[in-house]
Design a protein around this motif. Structure first.
Motif, short mmCIF file in Angstrom:
data_model
loop_
_atom_site.label_atom_id
_atom_site.label_comp_id
_atom_site.label_asym_id
_atom_site.label_seq_id
_atom_site.Cartn_x
_atom_site.Cartn_y
_atom_site.Cartn_z
N MET A 1 19.83 -45.13 -11.78
CA MET A 1 20.68 -44.05 -12.25
C MET A 1 19.79 -42.84 -12.53
SD MET A 1 23.24 -44.18 -15.45
CE MET A 1 24.36 -42.88 -15.76
N ASP A 2 20.01 -41.76 -11.82
CA ASP A 2 19.18 -40.57 -11.96
C ASP A 2 19.83 -39.46 -12.75
OD1 ASP A 2 18.20 -41.25 -8.64
OD2 ASP A 2 16.97 -41.53 -10.43
N ASP A 3 21.09 -39.60 -13.12
CA ASP A 3 21.79 -38.54 -13.82
C ASP A 3 21.61 -38.67 -15.32
OD1 ASP A 3 22.84 -37.53 -11.41
OD2 ASP A 3 24.50 -38.96 -11.49
N ASP A 4 21.32 -37.53 -15.96
CA ASP A 4 21.24 -37.51 -17.42
C ASP A 4 22.64 -37.62 -18.00
OD1 ASP A 4 18.51 -37.18 -17.39
OD2 ASP A 4 18.59 -35.01 -17.64
N VAL A 5 22.72 -38.06 -19.22
CA VAL A 5 23.97 -38.14 -19.96
C VAL A 5 24.01 -36.98 -20.93
CG1 VAL A 5 25.30 -39.52 -21.61
CG2 VAL A 5 24.09 -40.64 -19.74
N THR A 6 25.12 -36.29 -20.98
CA THR A 6 25.29 -35.17 -21.89
C THR A 6 26.20 -35.58 -23.04
OG1 THR A 6 25.04 -33.59 -20.09
CG2 THR A 6 26.09 -32.79 -22.09
#
Length: 82
Positions: free
Chosen positions: A1-6
């Protein structure tokens, strides 16, 4: 998983959480509650992000701002957590 969590917080939530993390980090209660050392990575990231995003923590009236933020958040909670 390469997406950051906001995670989005209101300014009041951010200020109160920043204060709590500052007081809790390194204390025995938080040390006892964190049973997975990897969690510290997230806690330090959140704490550091809040520190850089909140100029209010350096304000001369910080205590008053924090008290006001706490009051507004508690009023918005109603009976939750009582």
């Amino acid at each position: 998983m390469d997406d950051d969590v906001t995670i989005r917080l209101s300014p009041d939530q951010a200020l109160v959480l920043s204060d709590w993390l500052d007081r809790a980090e390194g204390g025995p209660a938080l040390d006892a509650a964190v049973d997975d050392r990897a969690v510290w990575s997230a806690l330090h990231t959140i704490s550091g992000t809040l520190d850089t995003a909140l100029p209010a923590i350096f304000a001369s009236d910080y205590a008053a701002r924090l008290a006001a933020a706490r009051g507004r958040l508690l009023a918005s909670l109603g009976d939750v957590g009582l």
